[in-house]
Design a protein around this motif. Structure first.
Motif, PDB file in Angstrom:
ATOM      1  N   PRO A  58       0.803  -1.228   0.000  1.00 52.48           N
ATOM      2  CA  PRO A  58       0.000   0.000   0.000  1.00 52.48           C
ATOM      3  C   PRO A  58       0.831   1.271   0.000  1.00 52.48           C
ATOM      4  CG  PRO A  58      -0.122  -1.116   2.135  1.00 52.48           C
ATOM      5  CD  PRO A  58       0.556  -2.055   1.191  1.00 52.48           C
ATOM      6  N   GLN A  59       2.137   1.162   0.293  1.00 51.68           N
ATOM      7  CA  GLN A  59       2.995   2.333   0.164  1.00 51.68           C
ATOM      8  C   GLN A  59       3.284   2.650  -1.303  1.00 51.68           C
ATOM      9  OE1 GLN A  59       6.270   1.075   2.900  1.00 51.68           O
ATOM     10  NE2 GLN A  59       5.793   2.977   3.951  1.00 51.68           N
ATOM     11  N   ARG A  96       9.384   7.102  -5.713  1.00 58.55           N
ATOM     12  CA  ARG A  96       9.368   6.563  -4.351  1.00 58.55           C
ATOM     13  C   ARG A  96      10.496   5.566  -4.150  1.00 58.55           C
ATOM     14  NH1 ARG A  96       3.897   6.824  -2.026  1.00 58.55           N
ATOM     15  NH2 ARG A  96       2.708   8.240  -3.340  1.00 58.55           N
ATOM     16  N   PRO A 108       7.867   6.825   0.708  1.00 56.28           N
ATOM     17  CA  PRO A 108       6.513   7.211   0.315  1.00 56.28           C
ATOM     18  C   PRO A 108       5.877   8.265   1.217  1.00 56.28           C
ATOM     19  CG  PRO A 108       6.786   4.846   0.138  1.00 56.28           C
ATOM     20  CD  PRO A 108       8.028   5.361   0.783  1.00 56.28           C
ATOM     21  N   ALA A 109       6.105   8.179   2.532  1.00 58.79           N
ATOM     22  CA  ALA A 109       5.485   9.152   3.439  1.00 58.79           C
ATOM     23  C   ALA A 109       5.968  10.565   3.129  1.00 58.79           C
ATOM     24  CB  ALA A 109       5.786   8.791   4.889  1.00 58.79           C
ATOM     25  N   ASP A 164       4.312  11.710  -0.260  1.00 63.69           N
ATOM     26  CA  ASP A 164       2.897  12.064  -0.090  1.00 63.69           C
ATOM     27  C   ASP A 164       2.741  13.383   0.656  1.00 63.69           C
ATOM     28  OD1 ASP A 164       2.223   9.727  -1.391  1.00 63.69           O
ATOM     29  OD2 ASP A 164       1.849   8.581   0.449  1.00 63.69           O
ATOM     30  N   SER A 167      -1.492   3.913  -2.685  1.00 65.04           N
ATOM     31  CA  SER A 167      -2.298   4.204  -1.497  1.00 65.04           C
ATOM     32  C   SER A 167      -3.765   3.866  -1.740  1.00 65.04           C
ATOM     33  CB  SER A 167      -2.173   5.684  -1.125  1.00 65.04           C
ATOM     34  OG  SER A 167      -2.842   6.491  -2.082  1.00 65.04           O
ATOM     35  N   PRO A 168      -4.531   3.627  -0.690  1.00 62.94           N
ATOM     36  CA  PRO A 168      -5.963   3.364  -0.860  1.00 62.94           C
ATOM     37  C   PRO A 168      -6.684   4.487  -1.603  1.00 62.94           C
ATOM     38  CG  PRO A 168      -5.272   2.754   1.357  1.00 62.94           C
ATOM     39  CD  PRO A 168      -4.103   3.446   0.724  1.00 62.94           C
ATOM     40  N   ASP A 169      -6.329   5.738  -1.320  1.00 67.58           N
ATOM     41  CA  ASP A 169      -6.968   6.857  -2.016  1.00 67.58           C
ATOM     42  C   ASP A 169      -6.655   6.827  -3.506  1.00 67.58           C
ATOM     43  OD1 ASP A 169      -8.077   7.767   0.322  1.00 67.58           O
ATOM     44  OD2 ASP A 169      -6.599   9.354   0.656  1.00 67.58           O
TER      45      ASP A 169
END
Length: 345
Positions: free
Chosen positions: A65-66, A340, A316-317, A320, A69-71
């Motif tokens: 998921p990194q 990323r 990734p953090a 984002d 992302s879900p979004d």
């Protein structure tokens, strides 16, 4: 088995088409027809093969998921290496047509010239390509791209961004964070020596400078995410490109900082470059910026001025958070470019 028609439209409006069975993933199906699309890990762990669905149905195998992302998944973004069509599909790619190859990437042998620690858990690896079949030795790539490095005759390979610029001597510089227990990291720590051979495949990647833009260029890098940004800035210095430039380079602790001499040299070669070093958890004696590179970016965007092109590379953090900050100040996604970095074993 049902064949579905896949239409991929690139950022500059050109199209490629291929067919894909439901049991295949989109990346593998394209390669079967001689279409080599940008990718990296090929198992849902990095996000390098991300595209966006315009029309049609698909399902995704499991992925990190990194990397997606879900979004992003809810908006219709997908990873080509994990996506299986359930109907004909129309997709949009975040790169231009010239990033697609129609032949397999060539592999060339290279020799380890230097391998040395430069910071806590970080090494500098310098390779020199061996002459190809025509006797040429040049290292040809675009600043920001990466190479796949394979331990000779092992089948073990990892992709790393190039930190230097194209050159006739065949030198390739990499800044590599050693991952505990990582296969390639263990090789670098325990076995690799000057003079040994590593096979190099590439270049690949679409994280490159937007040459047609005259906007200011802001670069945000975390850890070894500095590598492709360093290549871009060195390229700007070599060509004496005029755009105002800022580099925000961040690490967790002071022991993780590296390439400081190189960065000082860059500010002399590129007078319009401003560099902000940031440490998230500094010692009391640290005199630089305290916080993340995104915090430093936010501070400067609050001052106003022309909207920059934003180049982001790191975990990734960080990517984002930087992208979200940029959007909050009115910078559109068309001016945000990112890659990323995710650890691999």
């Amino acid at each position: 088995m049902t064949n579905h028609v896949i239409t991929l439209t690139t950022r500059d409006g050109q199209q490629v088409r291929f067919t894909c069975e439901t049991e295949q993933n989109l990346l593998a199906a394209a390669e079967e027809e001689g279409i080599v699309l940008p990718s990296l890990c090929r198992d849902g762990g990095c996000g390098a093969c991300l595209c966006t669905r315009v029309d049609g149905d698909y399902h995704l195998d499991s992925y990190n998921p990194q990397a997606l992302s879900p979004d992003a998944a809810a908006r219709g973004d997908l990873l080509l290496c994990r996506a299986h069509p359930q109907s004909d599909l129309s997709l949009e790619a975040p790169y231009d047509f010239d990033r697609i190859r129609f032949e397999a990437l060539a592999s060339r042998p290279a020799e380890i010239v230097e391998l040395a620690p430069i910071a806590e858990n970080t090494v500098r690896l310098l390779l020199r390509l061996q002459p190809d079949s025509s006797g040429g030795q040049a290292a040809e790539f675009e600043p920001g791209q990466y190479m796949s490095l394979e331990i000779s005759n092992s089948g073990i390979s990892r992709a790393y961004s190039i930190a230097n610029t194209p050159n006739w001597s065949g030198e390739l510089e990499f800044l590599i964070r050693l991952q505990p227990g990582g296969t390639f990291s263990t090789y670098l720590e325990r076995e690799a020596k000057t003079g040994q051979r590593i096979d190099v495949r590439g270049p690949s990647g679409h994280f490159v400078l937007q040459a047609q833009s005259l906007s200011p260029r802001y670069f945000v890098g975390g850890g070894t995410g500095l590598a492709p940004l360093l290549s871009m800035l060195r390229h700007m210095a070599e060509l004496q490109e005029p755009q105002p430039a800022r580099l925000y380079f961040g690490v967790n602790s002071e022991a993780e900082l590296f390439c400081l001499d190189t960065l000082r040299e860059l500010t002399q070669a590129l007078p319009q470059l401003k560099i902000e070093l940031s440490v998230w958890h500094p010692e009391p004696s640290w005199a630089g910026f305290r916080g993340t590179p995104v915090d430093a970016l936010r501070r400067d965007l609050e001052q106003g001025g022309p909207a920059p092109d934003l180049y982001l590379c790191g975990p990734p953090a960080l990517i984002d958070a930087a992208a979200e900050t940029a959007r909050a100040f009115g910078i559109s996604d068309e001016h945000i470019f990112s890659e990323r970095f995710l650890p691999s074993n």
